[in-house]
Design a protein around this motif. Structure first.
Motif, PDB file in Angstrom:
ATOM      1  N   VAL A 123      50.125  55.647  32.151  1.00  0.00           N
ATOM      2  CA  VAL A 123      50.371  55.749  30.532  1.00  0.00           C
ATOM      3  C   VAL A 123      48.382  54.929  30.980  1.00  0.00           C
ATOM      4  CG1 VAL A 123      52.459  55.288  30.502  1.00  0.00           C
ATOM      5  CG2 VAL A 123      51.357  53.720  31.473  1.00  0.00           C
ATOM      6  N   ILE A 131      45.228  50.652  33.437  1.00  0.00           N
ATOM      7  CA  ILE A 131      44.221  51.009  34.043  1.00  0.00           C
ATOM      8  C   ILE A 131      43.349  50.264  33.366  1.00  0.00           C
ATOM      9  CG2 ILE A 131      43.565  49.284  36.410  1.00  0.00           C
ATOM     10  CD1 ILE A 131      45.656  51.022  37.295  1.00  0.00           C
ATOM     11  N   ILE A 137      45.665  44.995  35.494  1.00  0.00           N
ATOM     12  CA  ILE A 137      46.008  46.082  35.026  1.00  0.00           C
ATOM     13  C   ILE A 137      46.794  45.494  33.485  1.00  0.00           C
ATOM     14  CG2 ILE A 137      48.989  46.317  35.307  1.00  0.00           C
ATOM     15  CD1 ILE A 137      48.252  46.855  37.143  1.00  0.00           C
TER      16      ILE A 137
HETATM   17  S1  SF4 Z   1      49.867  50.303  35.951  1.00  0.00           S
HETATM   18 FE1  SF4 Z   1      50.799  51.223  37.667  1.00  0.00          FE
HETATM   19  S2  SF4 Z   1      52.971  50.765  37.650  1.00  0.00           S
HETATM   20 FE2  SF4 Z   1      51.872  49.879  36.371  1.00  0.00          FE
HETATM   21  S3  SF4 Z   1      52.347  52.499  34.911  1.00  0.00           S
HETATM   22 FE3  SF4 Z   1      49.816  51.830  35.796  1.00  0.00          FE
HETATM   23  S4  SF4 Z   1      50.207  53.230  37.537  1.00  0.00           S
HETATM   24 FE4  SF4 Z   1      52.500  52.337  36.166  1.00  0.00          FE
END
Ligand code: SF4
Ligand SMILES: Cc1cc2nc3c(=O)[nH]c(=O)nc-3n(C[C@H](O)[C@H](O)[C@H](O)COP(=O)(O)O)c2cc1C
Ligand code: SF4
Ligand code: SF4
Ligand code: FES
Lengths: 604, 134
Positions: free
Chosen positions: A560, A563, A579
């Motif tokens: 998604v 990050i 994140i």
């Molecule tokens: S930050 Fe990590 S846990 Fe959260 S959606 Fe992205 S990949 Fe998945």
């Protein structure tokens, strides 16, 4: 004597069909023809070997070589090397999960060593679509004895003396049930075989019917003789097309041979069996609901008493037993009650078939003597927990059962011991859980199943279980309160006491047993807002620590795109990654992407 | 299609159909069977071991030796395996066709080398005699 030097058995069970055994059969025939040895081998499609996870399975006799995960493209090598030159194809042999060694013989496999097969004795051994095989291993001899040598009472006395208890879940003594069937006088009586098998993940009964249908039919005819019934019905779920087909083929063959139908073996006894397809609701496995369904009514339980043996199908005395219960009968008659009683425990003689699944190396269908410890099942037959993870619990009895913790692993399983430790035998599901499984979540999973399957006829089950489910949902979302744990217990007890049928009576078990054995996990959720196993998504956060070197690998993996390089600076001037907690869907995909040496992403 | 009219007729059928399944029954209980291994690996193949295997299989069949299994195996003492474990009468390569016989409970097989058709028949006859003697 032998028609060919070799007999090659290909598993034709549902599991192996889905992994491609039919293509394997074609390829094998082609390879045999190519090498000019088609006439050296008989190819047979048999029932489940129990090792479906490793399918398609090919077993070669008389060599006793057990090949796993055989694909069509392997058949040329198998014929060219093994059958032409006597060289085992090592890469297709099963490797012990513990030592890594190849198992050349099927008896070398820990999976089979400790097993003892009674109900599954001929499953994976005879050709289920050829009655000749079943007759060849002694089939229908028990029926011949029942028709020629034994009185009705004598048959029932043997079954009573064997101590056989119903394998459908409740463990009621089968001989006593047959006695009621005999004692309730009527011109018309019925025999029913309960093949509904609705537990999630269970496939014991399906495998028996696919692999050895005649054993079930023979036993039904024996039960018919014992109580004076001339009609039998197999109630089977429509989702089992292969088992349905094999049963139908078997019935037709048995009738042709005069082993079912009118005047069986010239004895004057008539017994007709038909197959009835069920719609697949879990509650239809409950015997009174099953009978309603057979009569074309809604599949809702009836009040008991009267029991089916008094007033069952069309109001007549009816004996209903489970598939696995029937599968034990022919051998009990031919080999005797004492033989059967020499296996298992005093109060639960014989064996039990389990579907072993979950976090376990050897997933599959197994049969062990009653009294075998859970530790033996999990660590010897099951080969332990994969990836070196820690064992947490084993769930038995499906949605009616409970979870058993480490401290009870040395309990020998039988009907009474499992009940004593707050679980249940049920029909034989056995699901292993490891440190990554959250017990609250597991309890919620089973309750969700029963809430969906409740027929809604009575309030405690319909309303009470829904209420419990809502509480569990809150707890897994971090919104639980300490009072919830008290209410769960109280509700659970009320539902158990006040429900009309076994579905409601046992539905709270998964919750109650986890409350008993894993209270600390419930408390962690409720008091500290934490899920120790990290399975409840609402209670976990993924965060990037100061160790980040800004390599961007995690950001590329995030589905998604949440990050971003918005953190503090690394020594060489790049922005560390952060994140976005709002956007994160907690899929965990980022963690393995972070280089192990860095290990900057943590789950809290 | 035979219709079974009595339990005697079922018994007759069982005798007949036992032939279908006897190989599986005996193999599943392998610790009680006599095993005859014929080396049909590369050297064995060249020396005609497949024909010898056929002779043995036909003999076992003709004598209805139910508890005897004829099994193909790879070269035992082949040129490519100088370290192969020594068994009684261990021959060097070039002694094919090689036939091993092992009775229940025996730790090592009895090995026969350069087996021809007559010897093959004799091996089976000896097994039959030994089984009868028991
Ligand atoms: S930050 Fe990590 S846990 Fe959260 S959606 Fe992205 S990949 Fe998945
Ligand atoms: C909700 C519910 C589902 C059941 N499902 C099955 C089933 O799928 N198969 C089965 O044999 N028994 C099932 N039972 C148990 C039957 O009511 C009955 O006890 C059993 O078929 C009797 O056979 P047995 O004595 O051989 O075990 C179920 C019971 C309940 C309460
Ligand atoms: S306990 Fe549940 S499934 Fe059983 S009758 Fe009541 S509502 Fe239906
Ligand atoms: S993978 Fe690890 S080191 Fe690389 S950016 Fe992500 S958190 Fe930082
Ligand atoms: S279906 Fe093939 S092993 Fe189970």
């Amino acid at each position: 004597m032998h028609k060919t030097r070799l007999q090659i058995l290909i598993c034709g069970g549902t599991g192996c069909i889905s992994s491609g055994c039919l293509e394997v059969e074609d390829a094998l025939v082609a390879a045999l023809e190519k090498h000019g040895i088609r006439d050296e081998a008989t190819i047979l499609k048999v029932g489940c070997f129990g090792f479906c996870e490793q399918g398609p399975i090919v077993k070669i006799y008389p060599d006793n070589t057990f090949y796993v995960r055989v694909e069509a493209k392997d058949c040329e090598e198998l014929v060219a090397e093994h059958l032409m030159k006597g060289k085992h194809v090592d890469r297709l042999l099963f490797k012990s999960p513990i030592t890594g060694e190849s198992c050349h013989h099927h008896m070398d496999m820990a999976f089979y060593k400790t097993q003892l097969r009674i109900a599954l004795m001929h499953c994976g051994m005879v050709d289920p679509e050829n009655i000749e095989d079943y007759i060849g291993v002694g089939g229908y001899e028990a029926l011949a004895m029942a028709l020629n040598d034994l009185s009705q009472q004598e048959i029932i006395d043997i079954v009573k003396a064997s101590g056989l208890r119903g394998r459908g879940g409740a463990g009621f003594p089968t001989g006593n049930k047959w006695q009621f069937g005999l004692d309730n006088k009527s011109d018309k009586k019925y025999i029913i075989c309960n093949a509904d098998e609705g537990d999630p993940g269970a496939f014991m009964d399906r495998s028996i019917m696919e692999g050895d249908p005649h054993a079930v039919l023979e036993a039904m005819a024996i039960a018919g003789k014992a109580i004076g019934a001339d009609e039998g019905v197999v109630y089977i779920r429509a989702e089992y097309p292969l088992a349905v087909n094999r049963l139908r083929v078997a019935i037709a063959q048995a009738e042709k041979y005069g082993l079912l139908g009118d005047n069986i073996m010239g004895s004057g006894f008539n017994f007709h069996v038909r197959v009835n397809l069920g719609a697949g609701a879990f509650v239809c496995g409950e015997e009174t609901a099953l009978i309603n369904s057979l009569e074309g009514q809604r599949g809702e339980p009836r009040l008991r008493p009267p029991f089916p043996a008094q007033k069952g199908f069309w109001g007549q005395p009816t004996v209903n037993c489970n598939v696995e219960t029937y599968a034990c009968i022919p051998l009990i008659i031919t080999r005797g009650a004492d033989w059967f009683k020499s296996f298992g425990t005093e109060k639960s003689p014989g064996t039990k078939v389990f579907a072993l699944a979950g976090k376990i190396n050897n997933v599959g269908l197994i049969e062990v003597p009653m009294g075998t410890t859970l530790r033996e099942v999990i660590y010897e037959i099951g080969g332990g927990i994969p990836k070196g993870k820690k064992f947490k619990a084993v769930q038995t009895g499906g949605p009616s059962g409970g979870c058993i913790s480490e401290k009870n692993l040395d309990v020998g399983v039988d009907f009474d011991t499992l009940t004593a430790i707050g679980s249940m035998m049920g029909s034989g599901g056995m699901i292993v859980m490891d440190e990554d499984d959250c017990m609250v979540n597991i309890a919620k999973f089973y309750l969700e199943f029963t809430v969906e399957e409740s027929c809604g006829k009575c309030t405690p089950c319909r309303v009470g279980n829904t209420r419990m489910y809502e509480i569990l949902e809150r707890i897994t979302q971090g919104k639980g309160k300490p009072e919830d744990l008290v209410e769960l217990r109280e509700l659970g007890q009320t539902i158990k006491d006040a429900s009309l049928c076994g579905l409601g009576n046992t539905a709270p078990n998964p919750v109650l047993s986890t409350l008993n054995h894993f209270m600390d996990e419930y408390e962690a959720h409720v008091l500290h807002g934490k899920c120790p196993a990290g399975a409840c998504k609402d209670l976990v956060n993924y965060v990037i620590t100061e160790k980040c070197i800004a390599c961007s690998l995690c950001a590329k993996a995030c589905p998604v795109n949440c990050i971003h390089p918005t953190g503090s600076e690394t020594p060489n001037g790049k922005k560390k990654y952060v994140i976005d907690q709002e956007a994160c869907i907690k899929c965990g995909a980022c963690i393995p992407k972070c280089p192990p040496k860095i290990g900057a992403i943590v789950r809290e | 299609m035979e219709k079974v009219n009595s339990r005697e007729e079922l018994k007759t059928l069982r005798q007949k159909y036992k032939d279908n399944v006897i190989m599986r029954l005996v193999s599943d209980n392998a610790k009680d069977r006599v095993e005859i291994y014929v080396a049909i690996g590369d050297c064995g193949l060249k020396s005609g071991a497949r024909d010898i295997m056929k002779v043995i299989f036909d003999e076992v069949n003709a004598k209805r030796l139910e508890k005897v299994s004829v099994i193909a195996m790879d070269c035992v003492n082949g040129c490519d395996k100088p370290d192969a474990p020594k068994v009684e009468g261990n021959f060097a390569c070039g002694h094919d066709p090689t036939v091993d016989v092992i009775f229940p409970g025996e730790a090592t097989p009895t090995r026969h080398g350069k087996v021809n058709a007559d010897m093959a028949k004799k091996i089976v006859a000896d097994i039959a005699a030994r089984l009868e003697g028991k």
